[in-house]
Scaffold this motif. Structure first.
Motif, mmCIF file in Angstrom:
data_model
loop_
_atom_site.group_PDB
_atom_site.id
_atom_site.type_symbol
_atom_site.label_atom_id
_atom_site.label_comp_id
_atom_site.label_asym_id
_atom_site.label_seq_id
_atom_site.Cartn_x
_atom_site.Cartn_y
_atom_site.Cartn_z
ATOM 1 N N THR A 1 46.909 48.782 39.254
ATOM 2 C CA THR A 1 47.975 49.554 39.873
ATOM 3 C C THR A 1 49.252 48.721 39.904
ATOM 4 O OG1 THR A 1 48.541 50.915 41.796
ATOM 5 C CG2 THR A 1 47.508 48.800 42.245
ATOM 6 N N ARG A 2 50.390 49.417 40.088
ATOM 7 C CA ARG A 2 51.663 48.703 40.083
ATOM 8 C C ARG A 2 52.385 48.896 41.411
ATOM 9 N NH1 ARG A 2 56.562 50.382 39.496
ATOM 10 N NH2 ARG A 2 56.065 52.362 38.491
ATOM 11 N N PHE A 3 52.598 47.795 42.125
ATOM 12 C CA PHE A 3 53.412 47.800 43.331
ATOM 13 C C PHE A 3 54.681 46.974 43.130
ATOM 14 C CE2 PHE A 3 49.603 49.446 45.139
ATOM 15 C CZ PHE A 3 50.006 50.194 46.231
ATOM 16 N N GLY A 4 54.859 46.469 41.916
ATOM 17 C CA GLY A 4 56.039 45.680 41.594
ATOM 18 C C GLY A 4 56.543 46.065 40.227
ATOM 19 N N GLU A 5 56.829 45.071 39.406
ATOM 20 C CA GLU A 5 57.414 45.306 38.091
ATOM 21 C C GLU A 5 56.384 45.783 37.073
ATOM 22 O OE1 GLU A 5 60.502 44.846 34.967
ATOM 23 O OE2 GLU A 5 60.299 45.541 37.030
ATOM 24 N N THR A 6 55.131 45.295 37.184
ATOM 25 C CA THR A 6 54.119 45.614 36.184
ATOM 26 C C THR A 6 52.766 45.887 36.830
ATOM 27 O OG1 THR A 6 53.566 43.266 35.932
ATOM 28 C CG2 THR A 6 55.234 44.164 34.433
ATOM 29 N N ASN A 7 51.863 46.509 36.063
ATOM 30 C CA ASN A 7 50.497 46.744 36.531
ATOM 31 C C ASN A 7 49.753 45.421 36.673
ATOM 32 O OD1 ASN A 7 50.788 49.492 36.583
ATOM 33 N ND2 ASN A 7 49.765 49.856 34.619
ATOM 34 N N GLN A 8 49.125 45.239 37.835
ATOM 35 C CA GLN A 8 48.329 44.044 38.084
ATOM 36 C C GLN A 8 46.990 44.456 38.697
ATOM 37 O OE1 GLN A 8 49.346 40.894 37.128
ATOM 38 N NE2 GLN A 8 51.111 41.964 36.226
ATOM 39 N N ILE A 9 46.069 43.491 38.791
ATOM 40 C CA ILE A 9 44.733 43.775 39.307
ATOM 41 C C ILE A 9 44.687 43.512 40.806
ATOM 42 C CG2 ILE A 9 42.299 43.126 39.179
ATOM 43 C CD1 ILE A 9 42.878 42.387 36.206
ATOM 44 N N HIS A 10 44.123 44.475 41.529
ATOM 45 C CA HIS A 10 44.038 44.399 42.985
ATOM 46 C C HIS A 10 42.585 44.581 43.417
ATOM 47 C CE1 HIS A 10 48.510 45.075 43.624
ATOM 48 N NE2 HIS A 10 48.341 45.410 42.357
ATOM 49 N N TRP A 11 42.292 44.121 44.619
ATOM 50 C CA TRP A 11 40.942 44.178 45.177
ATOM 51 C C TRP A 11 40.983 44.983 46.471
ATOM 52 C CZ3 TRP A 11 36.236 41.915 43.636
ATOM 53 C CH2 TRP A 11 35.228 41.856 44.598
ATOM 54 N N VAL A 12 40.077 45.971 46.604
ATOM 55 C CA VAL A 12 39.953 46.751 47.839
ATOM 56 C C VAL A 12 38.508 46.637 48.295
ATOM 57 C CG1 VAL A 12 40.131 49.028 48.906
ATOM 58 C CG2 VAL A 12 41.780 48.342 47.158
ATOM 59 N N LYS A 13 38.290 46.205 49.545
ATOM 60 C CA LYS A 13 36.938 45.903 50.014
ATOM 61 C C LYS A 13 36.203 47.077 50.629
ATOM 62 C CE LYS A 13 37.821 40.989 50.844
ATOM 63 N NZ LYS A 13 37.781 39.875 51.827
ATOM 64 N N MET A 14 36.952 48.100 51.070
ATOM 65 C CA MET A 14 36.300 49.217 51.769
ATOM 66 C C MET A 14 37.161 50.466 51.623
ATOM 67 S SD MET A 14 37.234 48.204 55.707
ATOM 68 C CE MET A 14 36.745 46.494 55.444
ATOM 69 N N PRO A 15 36.597 51.658 51.903
ATOM 70 C CA PRO A 15 37.393 52.882 51.829
ATOM 71 C C PRO A 15 38.627 52.804 52.735
ATOM 72 C CG PRO A 15 35.064 53.414 52.026
ATOM 73 C CD PRO A 15 35.185 51.944 52.254
ATOM 74 N N GLY A 16 39.794 53.023 52.152
ATOM 75 C CA GLY A 16 41.020 52.979 52.923
ATOM 76 C C GLY A 16 41.476 51.581 53.292
ATOM 77 N N GLY A 17 40.776 50.565 52.777
ATOM 78 C CA GLY A 17 41.107 49.186 53.105
ATOM 79 C C GLY A 17 42.385 48.716 52.436
ATOM 80 N N ALA A 18 42.926 47.640 52.956
ATOM 81 C CA ALA A 18 44.144 47.078 52.389
ATOM 82 C C ALA A 18 43.869 46.537 50.988
ATOM 83 C CB ALA A 18 44.676 45.966 53.292
ATOM 84 N N ARG A 19 44.808 46.717 50.108
ATOM 85 C CA ARG A 19 44.665 46.168 48.757
ATOM 86 C C ARG A 19 45.042 44.683 48.798
ATOM 87 N NH1 ARG A 19 49.471 45.121 46.633
ATOM 88 N NH2 ARG A 19 51.267 46.012 47.712
ATOM 89 N N TYR A 20 44.359 43.920 47.969
ATOM 90 C CA TYR A 20 44.631 42.483 47.875
ATOM 91 C C TYR A 20 44.929 42.180 46.421
ATOM 92 C CZ TYR A 20 43.887 37.417 48.114
ATOM 93 O OH TYR A 20 44.043 36.048 48.036
#
Length: 582
Positions: A1-20
């Protein structure tokens, strides 16, 4: 997903959890493949530079947060797939000659010791390791209508063809059965559509599992224990999820799933959950998980839309319009998705033509379309002209070779349909498209110049001969199958005749051309020569060249600049001084 300039890899630990966020590169990354060995937590991902598509593979260590490059830094690499034990991985690479896709196997512990296991001409892709990791299922791709599966014995290097036959077959996905005695795969053998089948390796016989569904099976996944098989069908451009109990061969009822697109199917290791991405015209792609025990669909991620009210977004209507030829004595019907703005009109129209050419327009979330509809009052129509995927292999072949311009005639008949709609303004029609869709824009502009107001062409083919001569080596033969071989004098003459550069003098309406400088598919020279030709003839041609992009714009700053420029172009040349009633 992209939250900045480019698509990067993020980690989500649980439903609705914060992305890391895990990766932080200037260039976009893709294809995170998790190592199945919990003792070596991490994933392989791919990344190129400036849109060149010379992808390098990297391993990201989740324990340390460090990453290292696994490939040579020069060739094109991809399709990484882990062995079941997680101690080895396979991938394809063009390092031998820059043209053919060979298959290599290696270990993340010794990436300098990557070994070729299959060196041959053509495009070879590793698909999946056998359950005992002794064999590798590989695919040789020729075209969307012709491909081959083989089993590669990693000890003897012997290749054994799956389902040997003289018929040209278009295969899709394939996976090993959990016991290693057979394969699940999709193919159009004996059918207009890609059916889901089980292939028994001992008897070399296939059993059709989706014969009751007259549509393509686009994707599927198997639970590791062999109990369940989930698959997605493409039904007139809309995804439908199916879940099959492999013991009873019966479908399991599913909870209500939002109407839209489903992709990224993946069972968790113990087969109790099925992950997927759901995307609709009103909502961006989000991760959902189907819990098998209670048959509940749980949303894991919540994509943002900048504070906009999604209920104001407009969904398309599926229409079918008559074209110039007939099927079984009746007019052939062309499917299209019609986005109609709110209000009375008459609305200017933008025809969106997909690329491929073996692609298919499907109604994903598109924020730019919503802007055209809600803020500019522009109707959008996205046809799936002949040659599009999803409607059977006969339809797919209708624009090959010398039939290339028949698909352009389908756009001409769409212009006729637009004239018959009272809410649409047939005097204000534009076309937009990228890649092969860019060629279609240019061809539509010179064939129907007097019926159009403007065109937007992104990374498009302007001359088939120069395109085939200058596209990257590893793509050239694949494209010749579709467009024709420019080395044949008769075909060369035809390709030159229908090319936009030959007919640029017929384009008198304003054009917007966009291009990435590092495009390996459609070289920047394709855009530059059509811009030069249009301007030489006294025409208007806006030109945007992104120096750090390739086949399309993947960086937010470039994408935003392009989007704003197109809006300005459409305001000036499509909408003009007229307004629509809201």
């Amino acid at each position: 997903t992209r939250f900045g300039e480019t698509n990067q890899i993020h980690w989500v630990k649980m439903p609705g959890g914060a992305r890391y966020q895990l990766t932080f590169f200037d260039e976009p990354v893709s294809g995170a493949k998790m190592n199945p060995d919990p003792q070596t937590p991490g994933f392989i991902f791919g990344k190129d530079v400036g849109g060149s598509e010379f992808y390098q593979l990297f391993f990201f260590n989740l324990a340390s947060g460090e990453y290292r490059m696994l490939t040579d830094g020069k060739s094109r690499n991809g399709a990484s797939v882990w062995a079941n034990q997680g101690n080895r991985f396979a991938f394809y690479t063009t390092k031998r000659n820059g043209r053919d896709w060979d298959i290599y196997v290696g270990s993340i512990k010794q990436p300098e010791d990557l070994q070729p296991v299959l060196e041959s001409s053509g495009s070879w892709i590793p698909v999946e390791w056998s359950p005992d990791d002794a064999r590798l299922l590989v695919r040789k791709y020729v075209s969307i209508n012709e491909s081959y599966y083989y089993i590669l014995d990693l000890n003897t290097r012997k290749l054994t063809q799956v389902n040997p036959t003289s018929e040209k077959i278009g295969y899709g996905s394939a996976k090993w059965a959990h016991d290693g005695k057979g394969l699940y795969l999709t193919s159009d053998e004996g059918s207009e559509f890609r059916q889901l089948k089980y292939y028994d390796l001992a008897t070399q016989k296939s059993t059709v599992l989706s014969g009751h569904i007259p549509w393509d099976v686009n994707a599927f996944d198997l639970s590791r224990d062999g109990k369940y098989l989930a698959f997605v069908t493409n039904e007139d451009g809309i995804s439908k999820l199916h879940l099959l109990d492999l013991k009873t061969k019966k479908e399991i009822p599913l909870p209500e799933i939002p109407l839209g697109q489903i992709y990224g199917l993946k069972f968790n290791p113990d087969g109790t959950k099925l992950g997927m991405v759901l995307n609709t015209p009103k909502s961006p792609g989000d991760v959902y998980v189907l819990e098998m025990a209670n048959n509940k669909l749980i949303r894991w991620t919540y994509s943002e839309v900048g504070g906009l009210r999604t209920e104001n977004f407009i969904e398309p209507t599926l229409i079918h319009y008559e074209t110039f030829d007939k099927v079984n004595g009746k007019p052939r019907m062309i499917p299209a998705f019609y986005y109609k703005p709110r209000g009375k009109g008459p609305f200017p129209v933008l025809i969106y033509i997909h690329g491929g050419p073996e692609g298919q327009y499907r109604p994903f979330f598109n924020s730019t379309f919503q802007y055209y509809l809600n803020e500019m009052g522009i109707a959008v129509i996205a046809p799936n002209v002949r040659g599009s995927a999803g409607y059977g292999k006969s339809y797919l072949l209708l624009d090959n070779g010398y039939k290339r311009e028949d698909s352009v005639k389908d756009i001409g008949k769409l212009l006729d349909w637009i004239e018959q709609q009272p809410e649409l303004d047939a005097s204000r029609v534009g076309v937009i498209g990228g890649s092969y869709g860019g060629y279609m824009v240019l061809a539509t502009m010179f064939h129907y110049n007097d019926r159009l107001k403007a065109g937007v062409e992104i990374v498009g083919i302007s001359n088939f001969v120069t395109f085939l001569e200058h596209t990257k080596d590893y793509r050239r033969n694949l494209r010749r199958v579709e467009y024709g071989d420019e080395r044949d004098p008769k075909m060369r003459e035809f390709l030159i005749k229908i090319s936009p550069t030959t007919n640029a003098h017929k384009i008198t309406k304003p054009m917007f051309i966009a291009q990435g400088l590092n495009d390996p598919r459609v070289p920047a020279s394709e855009s530059e020569q059509i811009v030069k030709a249009i301007r030489k003839n006294g025409g208007t041609a806006w030109y945007m060249l992104a120096k750090d992009e390739g086949h399309g714009f993947r960086k937010k700053s470039n994408r935003d600049y392009y989007t704003h420029a197109v809006v300005l172009f459409l305001e000036r040349y499509l909408i003009g001084n007229q307004t629509t009633k809201k």
